[in-house]
Write an enzyme that holds these catalytic residues in place. Structure first.
Site: not given
Ligand SMILES: NC(=O)c1ccc[n+]([C@@H]2O[C@H](COP(=O)([O-])OP(=O)(O)OC[C@H]3O[C@@H](n4cnc5c(N)ncnc54)[C@H](O)[C@@H]3O)[C@@H](O)[C@H]2O)c1
Length: 237
Positions: A23, A172, A137, A170
Site C-alpha cells: 500500500i 500485498t 494486530y 488487500a
Molecule cells: N494488506 C492488507 O490486507 C492490509 C489490510 C489492512 C491494513 N493494512 C495496513 O496497511 C499498511 C501497509 O501494509 P501492506 O499490506 O502494504 O504491507 P507490506 O508488508 O506490503 O508493507 C509494509 C511495509 O512496512 C515496512 N515496515 C515494517 N516495519 C517497519 C519499520 N519498523 N520501519 C519502517 N518500515 C517498516 C516494511 O518493510 C514494508 O515495506 C500496514 O499498516 C498494514 O497493517 C494492510
C-alpha cells in the site's frame, strides 16, 4: 477542447512510510503521478532508510525536510495469534511499529506542517469488526482509530487534517500467506461482499483523496476501504 485535468497534489511534499512495499509503494507512486514531491521511508530499498519504531532513526529520516504537506503512515507489521498464545515480544513488536511508529512519525512532521496539511494513518477493517486470531494486530489498529480522532481534534485549530483508512484484505507482502493458498484466498474473498481481495491501488486511491484538497472538510474519520467487509455478513439468513 477537453478540460485540462489538474494534478491533485501539484507542488506538495508528501512523506510515505512503509513505502518499499504494498500500500505504501502504491501510494508513493500515485502521489508522484499527481504531481507531489513524494519521499518514501522504509527499513530499506527506498528514498530514505527509517525504522519508524526508533525515535533517533525517525529524527534522522526527517532531517533537512522543511515544509511537509502530507504524511502517510503505512509502515506496519502483523502477527496472527489469539491473545492466549501471543508472546510478549510479538505483542510489543506490533505495537512498536504500528502505534509507536505512527506516533513518532506524526510528532516529527507536525512542526513542519501548516494549514491545509493532511495526515493519513493506515488502520484496518479489523479495527471496525472482529476477526479471529489477531489480538495484538486488531488492538494496534483500534488504537490508531482512537489516535486519529484525538489528533484530528488537537490539530484542527492549526488547519491540519488527520484521518485513517481501514482496508479490508488487500494483496500485498503482508497477506501473501492468504492469496498464495487457494483455499484461504477463496474463504477471504467470500468475506468481502464485492467478491475479491483489494489491490494496493484500491487503498492508495482513498489515501490520495484524503491527502488532497477534495477532502478539505474531512477530519477525524476512519474510512473503510474494504469491499464491504465491515458492512456485515454477506449471506442471507
Ligand atoms: N494488506 C492488507 O490486507 C492490509 C489490510 C489492512 C491494513 N493494512 C495496513 O496497511 C499498511 C501497509 O501494509 P501492506 O499490506 O502494504 O504491507 P507490506 O508488508 O506490503 O508493507 C509494509 C511495509 O512496512 C515496512 N515496515 C515494517 N516495519 C517497519 C519499520 N519498523 N520501519 C519502517 N518500515 C517498516 C516494511 O518493510 C514494508 O515495506 C500496514 O499498516 C498494514 O497493517 C494492510
Amino acid at each position: 477542447m477537453g478540460a485540462v485535468l489538474e494534478m491533485r497534489l501539484a507542488g506538495k511534499t508528501i512523506v510515505v512510510t512503509g513505502a518499499a512495499s504494498g500500500i505504501g509503494a502504491a501510494t508513493l507512486a500515485l502521489c508522484r503521478e499527481e504531481g507531489a514531491t513524494a519521499v518514501g521511508l522504509d527499513l530499506g530499498s527506498t528514498d530514505r532508510v527509517c525504522d519508524v519504531s526508533d525515535e533517533a532513526s525517525v529524527r534522522r529520516a526527517f532531517e533537512g525536510m522543511e515544509r511537509v504537506d502530507g504524511l502517510v503512515n503505512s509502515a506496519g507489521i502483523a502477527v496472527r495469534q489469539p491473545a492466549g498464545a501471543q508472546d510478549t515480544a510479538g505483542w510489543e513488536a506490533v505495537f512498536d511499529v504500528n502505534v509507536k511508529g505512527t506516533f513518532l512519525c506524526t510528532r516529527e512532521v507536525l512542526e513542519r506542517m501548516g494549514p491545509g496539511a493532511s495526515i493519513v494513518h493506515l488502520s484496518s477493517a479489523v479495527a471496525l469488526t472482529g476477526v479471529r486470531n489477531r489480538a495484538a494486530y486488531s488492538a494496534s489498529k483500534g488504537a490508531i482509530v482512537a489516535l486519529t480522532r484525538n489528533m484530528a481534534l488537537d490539530y484542527a485549530p492549526r488547519g491540519i487534517r488527520v484521518n485513517c483508512v481501514c482496508p479490508g484484505f488487500a494483496r500485498t507482502a503482508l497477506t501473501r500467506g492468504i492469496f498464495e493458498d487457494p483455499q484461504r484466498k477463496a474463504r477471504i474473498e467470500a468475506m468481502h461482499p464485492l467478491g475479491r481481495m483489494g489491490e494496493p491501488e484500491d487503498i492508495a486511491k482513498a489515501v490520495l483523496f484524503l491527502l488532497s484538497g477534495d477532502a478539505s472538510w474531512i477530519t477525524g474519520i476512519a474510512l473503510a476501504v474494504d469491499g464491504g467487509f465491515s458492512a456485515g455478513h454477506r449471506d442471507d439468513v
